[in-house]
Design a protein around this motif. Sequence first.
Motif, PDB file in Angstrom:
ATOM      1  N   ASN A  12       0.782  -1.263   0.000  1.00  0.00           N
ATOM      2  CA  ASN A  12       0.000   0.000   0.000  1.00  0.00           C
ATOM      3  C   ASN A  12       0.796   1.286   0.000  1.00  0.00           C
ATOM      4  O   ASN A  12       0.257   2.340   0.306  1.00  0.00           O
ATOM      5  N   LYS A  15       3.337   1.269  -4.819  1.00  0.00           N
ATOM      6  CA  LYS A  15       4.256   0.618  -5.761  1.00  0.00           C
ATOM      7  C   LYS A  15       3.598   0.287  -7.101  1.00  0.00           C
ATOM      8  O   LYS A  15       4.180   0.502  -8.159  1.00  0.00           O
ATOM      9  N   THR A  16       2.386  -0.249  -7.038  1.00  0.00           N
ATOM     10  CA  THR A  16       1.707  -0.624  -8.289  1.00  0.00           C
ATOM     11  C   THR A  16       1.426   0.625  -9.125  1.00  0.00           C
ATOM     12  O   THR A  16       1.653   0.631 -10.345  1.00  0.00           O
ATOM     13  N   THR A  17       0.957   1.663  -8.459  1.00  0.00           N
ATOM     14  CA  THR A  17       0.664   2.920  -9.164  1.00  0.00           C
ATOM     15  C   THR A  17       1.936   3.443  -9.825  1.00  0.00           C
ATOM     16  O   THR A  17       1.942   3.844 -10.987  1.00  0.00           O
ATOM     17  N   ASP A 117       1.761  14.433  -1.819  1.00  0.00           N
ATOM     18  CA  ASP A 117       0.573  15.284  -1.983  1.00  0.00           C
ATOM     19  C   ASP A 117      -0.247  15.306  -0.691  1.00  0.00           C
ATOM     20  O   ASP A 117      -0.745  16.362  -0.269  1.00  0.00           O
ATOM     21  N   ALA A 144       2.920   9.266  -6.720  1.00  0.00           N
ATOM     22  CA  ALA A 144       2.671   8.325  -7.824  1.00  0.00           C
ATOM     23  C   ALA A 144       1.270   8.552  -8.374  1.00  0.00           C
ATOM     24  O   ALA A 144       1.030   8.399  -9.571  1.00  0.00           O
TER      25      ALA A 144
HETATM   26  C1  BGO Z   1      -6.475   3.232  -3.881  1.00  0.00           C
HETATM   27  N1  BGO Z   1      -0.688   9.908  -3.355  1.00  0.00           N
HETATM   28  C2  BGO Z   1      -1.943   9.532  -2.981  1.00  0.00           C
HETATM   29  N2  BGO Z   1      -2.741  10.435  -2.464  1.00  0.00           N
HETATM   30  N3  BGO Z   1      -2.363   8.251  -3.129  1.00  0.00           N
HETATM   31  C3  BGO Z   1      -1.512   7.367  -3.682  1.00  0.00           C
HETATM   32  C4  BGO Z   1      -0.204   7.706  -4.087  1.00  0.00           C
HETATM   33  C5  BGO Z   1       0.226   9.050  -3.906  1.00  0.00           C
HETATM   34  O1  BGO Z   1       1.359   9.440  -4.186  1.00  0.00           O
HETATM   35  N4  BGO Z   1       0.374   6.591  -4.590  1.00  0.00           N
HETATM   36  C6  BGO Z   1      -0.529   5.606  -4.503  1.00  0.00           C
HETATM   37  N5  BGO Z   1      -1.671   6.065  -3.953  1.00  0.00           N
HETATM   38  P1  BGO Z   1      -0.961   0.906  -4.716  1.00  0.00           P
HETATM   39  P2  BGO Z   1       0.891  -0.970  -3.530  1.00  0.00           P
HETATM   40  C7  BGO Z   1      -7.697   3.832  -3.302  1.00  0.00           C
HETATM   41  O2  BGO Z   1      -6.480   2.286  -4.610  1.00  0.00           O
HETATM   42  O3  BGO Z   1      -0.227   1.429  -5.894  1.00  0.00           O
HETATM   43  C8  BGO Z   1      -2.890   5.317  -3.617  1.00  0.00           C
HETATM   44  O4  BGO Z   1       0.177  -1.893  -2.614  1.00  0.00           O
HETATM   45  C9  BGO Z   1      -8.918   3.323  -3.611  1.00  0.00           C
HETATM   46  N6  BGO Z   1      -8.980   2.240  -4.479  1.00  0.00           N
HETATM   47  O5  BGO Z   1      -4.215   5.144  -5.610  1.00  0.00           O
HETATM   48  O6  BGO Z   1      -2.036  -0.085  -4.965  1.00  0.00           O
HETATM   49  C10 BGO Z   1      -3.363   4.437  -4.743  1.00  0.00           C
HETATM   50  O7  BGO Z   1       1.057  -1.515  -4.903  1.00  0.00           O
HETATM   51  C11 BGO Z   1     -10.047   3.912  -3.034  1.00  0.00           C
HETATM   52  O8  BGO Z   1      -5.341   3.837  -3.557  1.00  0.00           O
HETATM   53  O9  BGO Z   1       0.021   0.374  -3.603  1.00  0.00           O
HETATM   54  C12 BGO Z   1      -4.096   3.359  -3.976  1.00  0.00           C
HETATM   55  O10 BGO Z   1       2.180  -0.504  -2.953  1.00  0.00           O
HETATM   56  C13 BGO Z   1      -9.917   4.975  -2.170  1.00  0.00           C
HETATM   57  O11 BGO Z   1      -2.573   4.429  -2.552  1.00  0.00           O
HETATM   58  C14 BGO Z   1      -3.275   3.208  -2.696  1.00  0.00           C
HETATM   59  C15 BGO Z   1      -8.673   5.452  -1.858  1.00  0.00           C
HETATM   60  O12 BGO Z   1      -1.533   2.159  -3.935  1.00  0.00           O
HETATM   61  C16 BGO Z   1      -2.265   2.048  -2.740  1.00  0.00           C
HETATM   62  C17 BGO Z   1      -7.559   4.864  -2.421  1.00  0.00           C
HETATM   63  C18 BGO Z   1     -10.210   1.675  -4.863  1.00  0.00           C
END
Ligand code: BGO
Length: 271
Positions: A12, A15-17, A117, A144
Amino acid sequence: MGIRIALAGNPNCGKTTMFNDLTGANQYVGNWPGVTVEKKEGKYTRDKDVTITDLPGVYSLSPYSPEEIVTRDYLLDGRPDVVINLVDATNLERNLYLTTQILDLGLPVVIALNMMDLVKKNGDKIDVAKLSKTLGCPVVETSALKGTGMQDLLDTAIKAGKAGKPAASELRYDDSVEAALSEISSIIEGRVPAETLRWYATKLFEGEERTITGLKLSSSDIEAIGAVRDRVEEAEDDDAESIITSERYDSIVGLVSSAVKVSRKGMNTTQ
Ligand code: BGO
């Protein structure tokens, strides 16, 4: 020769983003050999000579789950040119625990301070220069989600990968634990790559079976290391693995309290 970048971080942390943003459609998804843990690799959209491997999200490099083993073996034995360690900047204390372990591995590291952010929205202030100096590696602010700081991050990582200089953390433990790690280091010196000495000394201090077996130590060395461990365990009245965990957290708490200024709004989480 291309550059191999590994992305590592807690679940969370984004990383995936980030991986999707960096590699776009140039992705390969499969499994790590022998385990049902997803392996994702891709080419950087701006430079096809740069390969990015997305490692499983983990909280620690202990050998207790397939995800932890995949991540640690890839970093320790796969030796990527540089590790981008994604850190959720809204949860620094928890995320830096993994960072302290990655820094022990003797690899070039760049820290992506992600979710900046949210930190800015909350009004919190992070002293990035202080983090970078203490952790001994570049720290780049990113979001990200919004796609900010990504190019700066990759430019910094590629440069660090080409330079090949391991991170040089200033974080230190209690004198008694540092003395124990030095003693163990002198026992195994020359038998592990010099830059990985702190990693191996720590694992042997903890008495980690996987490391003891992997290094094929003689019984007299195992005994000498055991004596060092017994001495500190007795003095601290705790087991070696817990001692290292506490030392890692203590060093992080000290750093975070001096580098982070929480806004009076008191919002330091994503909730
Ligand atoms: C949801 N800033 C913000 N504000 N959010 C971020 C950032 C950032 O820089 N980077 C990632 N996120 P993953 P892992 C979500 O999916 O990439 C958010 O596990 C939601 N989904 O958008 O999946 C990203 O791969 C509903 O958020 O992480 C995601 O490392 C409501 O962090 C979450 C709120 O990112 C995890 C968030 C249906």
